[in-house]
Design a protein around this motif. Structure first.
Motif, PDB file in Angstrom:
ATOM      1  N   GLU A  37       0.826  -1.217   0.000  1.00 29.57           N
ATOM      2  CA  GLU A  37       0.000   0.000   0.000  1.00 29.57           C
ATOM      3  C   GLU A  37       0.859   1.267   0.000  1.00 29.57           C
ATOM      4  OE1 GLU A  37      -3.664   2.103   2.508  1.00 29.57           O
ATOM      5  OE2 GLU A  37      -2.831   0.159   3.145  1.00 29.57           O
ATOM      6  N   LEU A  38       1.913   1.270   0.810  1.00 25.24           N
ATOM      7  CA  LEU A  38       2.798   2.440   0.877  1.00 25.24           C
ATOM      8  C   LEU A  38       3.464   2.703  -0.470  1.00 25.24           C
ATOM      9  CD1 LEU A  38       4.271   4.656   2.459  1.00 25.24           C
ATOM     10  CD2 LEU A  38       5.988   2.940   3.100  1.00 25.24           C
ATOM     11  N   ILE A  39       3.957   1.627  -1.101  1.00 27.24           N
ATOM     12  CA  ILE A  39       4.638   1.774  -2.396  1.00 27.24           C
ATOM     13  C   ILE A  39       3.658   2.249  -3.470  1.00 27.24           C
ATOM     14  CG2 ILE A  39       5.796   0.481  -4.243  1.00 27.24           C
ATOM     15  CD1 ILE A  39       7.082  -1.237  -2.035  1.00 27.24           C
ATOM     16  N   GLN A  40       2.441   1.710  -3.458  1.00 24.79           N
ATOM     17  CA  GLN A  40       1.448   2.114  -4.450  1.00 24.79           C
ATOM     18  C   GLN A  40       1.052   3.581  -4.285  1.00 24.79           C
ATOM     19  OE1 GLN A  40      -1.745  -0.771  -4.087  1.00 24.79           O
ATOM     20  NE2 GLN A  40      -0.910  -2.013  -5.769  1.00 24.79           N
ATOM     21  N   ARG A  41       0.876   4.007  -3.040  1.00 26.74           N
ATOM     22  CA  ARG A  41       0.533   5.415  -2.804  1.00 26.74           C
ATOM     23  C   ARG A  41       1.648   6.348  -3.261  1.00 26.74           C
ATOM     24  NH1 ARG A  41      -2.230   5.839   3.216  1.00 26.74           N
ATOM     25  NH2 ARG A  41      -4.086   4.544   2.785  1.00 26.74           N
ATOM     26  N   THR A  42       2.890   5.943  -2.948  1.00 30.13           N
ATOM     27  CA  THR A  42       4.034   6.771  -3.350  1.00 30.13           C
ATOM     28  C   THR A  42       4.123   6.857  -4.870  1.00 30.13           C
ATOM     29  OG1 THR A  42       5.232   6.070  -1.360  1.00 30.13           O
ATOM     30  CG2 THR A  42       6.515   7.083  -3.134  1.00 30.13           C
ATOM     31  N   ALA A  43       3.956   5.696  -5.536  1.00 28.33           N
ATOM     32  CA  ALA A  43       4.006   5.671  -7.005  1.00 28.33           C
ATOM     33  C   ALA A  43       2.884   6.529  -7.602  1.00 28.33           C
ATOM     34  CB  ALA A  43       3.916   4.239  -7.511  1.00 28.33           C
ATOM     35  N   GLN A  44       1.669   6.399  -7.032  1.00 28.55           N
ATOM     36  CA  GLN A  44       0.543   7.201  -7.511  1.00 28.55           C
ATOM     37  C   GLN A  44       0.820   8.700  -7.338  1.00 28.55           C
ATOM     38  OE1 GLN A  44      -2.754   5.604  -5.256  1.00 28.55           O
ATOM     39  NE2 GLN A  44      -3.517   4.443  -7.017  1.00 28.55           N
ATOM     40  N   ALA A  45       1.390   9.066  -6.198  1.00 29.71           N
ATOM     41  CA  ALA A  45       1.671  10.476  -5.928  1.00 29.71           C
ATOM     42  C   ALA A  45       2.661  11.043  -6.943  1.00 29.71           C
ATOM     43  CB  ALA A  45       2.212  10.647  -4.510  1.00 29.71           C
ATOM     44  N   ILE A  46       3.715  10.261  -7.236  1.00 35.16           N
ATOM     45  CA  ILE A  46       4.725  10.722  -8.205  1.00 35.16           C
ATOM     46  C   ILE A  46       4.117  10.817  -9.604  1.00 35.16           C
ATOM     47  CG2 ILE A  46       6.922  10.150  -9.294  1.00 35.16           C
ATOM     48  CD1 ILE A  46       7.749   8.852  -6.634  1.00 35.16           C
ATOM     49  N   ILE A  47       3.265   9.839  -9.955  1.00 35.77           N
ATOM     50  CA  ILE A  47       2.596   9.874 -11.266  1.00 35.77           C
ATOM     51  C   ILE A  47       1.717  11.118 -11.391  1.00 35.77           C
ATOM     52  CG2 ILE A  47       0.841   8.737 -12.684  1.00 35.77           C
ATOM     53  CD1 ILE A  47       1.994   6.044 -11.675  1.00 35.77           C
ATOM     54  N   LEU A  48       1.027  11.468 -10.296  1.00 37.69           N
ATOM     55  CA  LEU A  48       0.181  12.665 -10.320  1.00 37.69           C
ATOM     56  C   LEU A  48       1.015  13.933 -10.495  1.00 37.69           C
ATOM     57  CD1 LEU A  48      -2.378  11.790  -7.488  1.00 37.69           C
ATOM     58  CD2 LEU A  48      -2.869  12.011  -9.942  1.00 37.69           C
ATOM     59  N   VAL A  49       2.166  13.992  -9.815  1.00 38.89           N
ATOM     60  CA  VAL A  49       3.051  15.166  -9.958  1.00 38.89           C
ATOM     61  C   VAL A  49       3.547  15.274 -11.393  1.00 38.89           C
ATOM     62  CG1 VAL A  49       5.265  16.168  -9.263  1.00 38.89           C
ATOM     63  CG2 VAL A  49       3.755  15.165  -7.545  1.00 38.89           C
ATOM     64  N   ILE A  50       3.959  14.147 -11.983  1.00 40.84           N
ATOM     65  CA  ILE A  50       4.420  14.159 -13.375  1.00 40.84           C
ATOM     66  C   ILE A  50       3.283  14.553 -14.319  1.00 40.84           C
ATOM     67  CG2 ILE A  50       5.345  12.742 -15.248  1.00 40.84           C
ATOM     68  CD1 ILE A  50       6.800  11.078 -13.127  1.00 40.84           C
ATOM     69  N   SER A  51       2.055  14.132 -13.955  1.00 36.72           N
ATOM     70  CA  SER A  51       0.893  14.481 -14.782  1.00 36.72           C
ATOM     71  C   SER A  51       0.700  15.992 -14.870  1.00 36.72           C
ATOM     72  CB  SER A  51      -0.371  13.827 -14.212  1.00 36.72           C
ATOM     73  OG  SER A  51      -0.258  12.417 -14.225  1.00 36.72           O
ATOM     74  N   ILE A  52       0.981  16.691 -13.773  1.00 40.61           N
ATOM     75  CA  ILE A  52       0.890  18.158 -13.791  1.00 40.61           C
ATOM     76  C   ILE A  52       1.854  18.729 -14.822  1.00 40.61           C
ATOM     77  CG2 ILE A  52       1.303  20.262 -12.461  1.00 40.61           C
ATOM     78  CD1 ILE A  52       0.406  18.759  -9.969  1.00 40.61           C
ATOM     79  N   LEU A  53       3.079  18.190 -14.835  1.00 41.37           N
ATOM     80  CA  LEU A  53       4.079  18.658 -15.788  1.00 41.37           C
ATOM     81  C   LEU A  53       3.680  18.327 -17.225  1.00 41.37           C
ATOM     82  CD1 LEU A  53       7.320  17.563 -13.861  1.00 41.37           C
ATOM     83  CD2 LEU A  53       6.234  19.814 -13.889  1.00 41.37           C
ATOM     84  N   VAL A  54       3.074  17.166 -17.427  1.00 44.70           N
ATOM     85  CA  VAL A  54       2.624  16.768 -18.766  1.00 44.70           C
ATOM     86  C   VAL A  54       1.518  17.688 -19.257  1.00 44.70           C
ATOM     87  CG1 VAL A  54       1.493  14.939 -20.096  1.00 44.70           C
ATOM     88  CG2 VAL A  54       3.318  14.358 -18.482  1.00 44.70           C
ATOM     89  N   ILE A  55       0.541  17.942 -18.388  1.00 45.07           N
ATOM     90  CA  ILE A  55      -0.581  18.824 -18.763  1.00 45.07           C
ATOM     91  C   ILE A  55      -0.070  20.228 -19.081  1.00 45.07           C
ATOM     92  CG2 ILE A  55      -2.656  19.968 -17.894  1.00 45.07           C
ATOM     93  CD1 ILE A  55      -3.207  17.386 -16.289  1.00 45.07           C
ATOM     94  N   SER A  56       0.860  20.719 -18.268  1.00 45.24           N
ATOM     95  CA  SER A  56       1.435  22.044 -18.507  1.00 45.24           C
ATOM     96  C   SER A  56       2.140  22.097 -19.860  1.00 45.24           C
ATOM     97  CB  SER A  56       2.419  22.391 -17.389  1.00 45.24           C
ATOM     98  OG  SER A  56       3.024  23.640 -17.621  1.00 45.24           O
ATOM     99  N   ALA A  57       2.905  21.041 -20.191  1.00 49.11           N
ATOM    100  CA  ALA A  57       3.606  20.998 -21.478  1.00 49.11           C
ATOM    101  C   ALA A  57       2.622  20.938 -22.647  1.00 49.11           C
ATOM    102  CB  ALA A  57       4.543  19.797 -21.512  1.00 49.11           C
ATOM    103  N   ILE A  58       1.543  20.173 -22.490  1.00 50.99           N
ATOM    104  CA  ILE A  58       0.535  20.070 -23.558  1.00 50.99           C
ATOM    105  C   ILE A  58      -0.143  21.419 -23.782  1.00 50.99           C
ATOM    106  CG2 ILE A  58      -1.702  19.057 -24.166  1.00 50.99           C
ATOM    107  CD1 ILE A  58      -0.777  16.489 -22.757  1.00 50.99           C
ATOM    108  N   LEU A  59      -0.479  22.102 -22.696  1.00 51.72           N
ATOM    109  CA  LEU A  59      -1.123  23.414 -22.828  1.00 51.72           C
ATOM    110  C   LEU A  59      -0.167  24.431 -23.452  1.00 51.72           C
ATOM    111  CD1 LEU A  59      -3.038  23.584 -19.417  1.00 51.72           C
ATOM    112  CD2 LEU A  59      -3.998  23.170 -21.684  1.00 51.72           C
ATOM    113  N   ASN A  60       1.100  24.357 -23.118  1.00 49.34           N
ATOM    114  CA  ASN A  60       2.091  25.241 -23.747  1.00 49.34           C
ATOM    115  C   ASN A  60       2.191  24.971 -25.242  1.00 49.34           C
ATOM    116  OD1 ASN A  60       2.758  26.546 -21.354  1.00 49.34           O
ATOM    117  ND2 ASN A  60       4.421  25.125 -20.872  1.00 49.34           N
ATOM    118  N   ALA A  61       2.146  23.693 -25.606  1.00 52.37           N
ATOM    119  CA  ALA A  61       2.191  23.327 -27.028  1.00 52.37           C
ATOM    120  C   ALA A  61       0.950  23.838 -27.764  1.00 52.37           C
ATOM    121  CB  ALA A  61       2.303  21.809 -27.167  1.00 52.37           C
TER     122      ALA A  61
END
Length: 411
Positions: free
Chosen positions: A94-118
């Protein structure tokens, strides 16, 4: 994990030590798999995608590569593998899954920002982007995305329901409105500015209060950047364009000409009726030949019909040097190739004052470039100041120190 642990126990290793060793081995294997996956994704897959994008005839996908959208998406791959592999770590799943999910969500912010910039980059390739910029709108989308992903991130890390977190945000609404005051005001102002077409990228605007006098180079959510003529850049709050007055010179370019409206001050004591010698002199001036002929015929007819005694100049109609000067100015401007013939060309008298009689030149230049406009205007007035003496007129000027000294020498 159990399989590795059983193998170590069969070899006579203590169960606790076997557990740690199996955990370490599988963790190392997982790290190696993630590194390989990341390497393959970045070195192989991304290279294939980049080559494919640059070879095709589609332009918008080039901006996705330039903004590193695919590069940021590839960062998610190792953490997806970690999330899927979490069950092998038993109680740590559970701890590893939550940590992985949290990092994926943070990266998702960067992806969305890059897509909007494009998206913004693609939109800027179209002419309408100067009239209806969407940078501010995309920034709102970024903020909303960050808020929503932030809520999901908090829910993931705390293990609570996102709805419960949303209900708690209502308590913080007042604080949020204070923190995001400028973006909120800027967003509302941006909608009004673009809807009413009050400002565009490339417009020349002037706001004395903020020291802005130049061209709009960027329109953001909360600020508008203006590059002044001295190349300094001023950032003005977007809502200031709604709350304060500003001057937009866009009409100059739309009208196809830039206005000249400047006066020459004539000494009133130099204004007089034209003598026969002056009229003969004026007839030699190309721009005045037709004017003199028309006026002579008009005045002669008027004086004869009204039986005016023209031996006295006060009787009837006669040419004046100031009228001839105004006529010369208008003809000179009409024959100037850099003056627009589609706009008003006028040389008019303004109300006389303590500085003499202002003769205002009103015309429009064809070229709206600031430097060329100033050159055209200067050339016109250089010429007019040079020829004013031909009409036996004097330009008014307050006595200088030099004039006072000359008078003192005479006295």
């Amino acid at each position: 994990m159990r399989f590795v642990k059983e193998m170590l126990i069969d070899k006579g290793i203590n169960e606790v030590i076997a557990g740690y060793l199996s955990f370490s081995i599988e963790l190392i294997l997982l790290i190696i798999i993630c590194i390989l996956a990341n390497f393959i994704t970045k070195r192989v897959v991304l290279n294939i995608i980049s080559k494919t994008v640059y070879k095709n005839n589609i332009k918008w996908d080039d901006f996705l590569v330039e903004r590193k959208v695919f590069h940021r998406i590839s960062n998610i791959v190792p953490f997806v593998i970690i999330y899927i592999s979490a069950p092998i770590f038993g109680s740590f799943e559970e701890l590893i899954q939550r940590t992985a999910q949290a990092i994926i969500l943070v990266i998702s912010i960067l992806v969305i920002s890059a897509i909007l910039n494009a998206i913004d980059d693609v939109y800027k390739t179209y002419p309408i982007s100067k009239i209806r910029p969407i940078t501010g709108t995309l920034q709102i989308v970024k903020i909303l995305s960050c808020i929503l992903i932030g809520i999901a991130l908090a829910a993931t890390l705390s293990g609570t329901n996102p709805i419960a977190i949303l209900s708690g945000i209502g308590v913080l609404s007042a604080l949020i409105s204070i923190i995001f005051k400028d973006p909120i005001l800027g967003f509302v102002a941006g909608i009004q500015l673009t809807t009413n077409d009050m400002i565009r990228i490339g417009d020349w605007v002037e706001m004395t209060k903020y020291g802005a006098n130049g061209h709009v180079i960027e329109i953001h959510l909360s600020t508008i950047k203006i590059q002044n003529f001295d190349q300094t850049i001023v950032s003005v709050p977007a809502y200031a364009f709604m709350s304060d007055s500003f001057k937009n010179w866009r009409g100059i370019s739309e009208a196809g000409g830039r206005r000249i409206m400047r006066s020459i001050l004539i000494d009133i004591s130099s204004i007089k009726f034209c003598s026969e010698e002056m009229i003969e002199h004026f007839k030699k001036i190309n721009y005045l030949k037709q004017y003199i002929a028309d006026k002579e015929e008009e005045f002669k007819k008027h004086n004869n019909e009204n039986n005016h005694d023209t031996d006295f100049l006060i009787n009837g109609k006669h040419l004046t040097n100031i009228a001839c000067f105004r006529a010369y100015i208008e003809e000179y401007l009409k024959n100037n190739s850099r003056i627009s013939k589609e706009h008003t060309i006028l040389a008019r008298q303004l109300a006389p004052n303590e500085n003499g009689l202002p003769i205002e030149i009103y015309a429009f230049t064809i070229d709206i470039d600031f430097k060329k406009y100033e050159e055209i205007q200067s050339d016109i007035f250089d010429h007019l100041f040079s020829v004013v003496n031909e009409f036996q007129l004097r330009v008014f000027q307050n006595p200088s120190e030099y004039d006072v000294k000359q008078i003192s020498k005479i006295l």
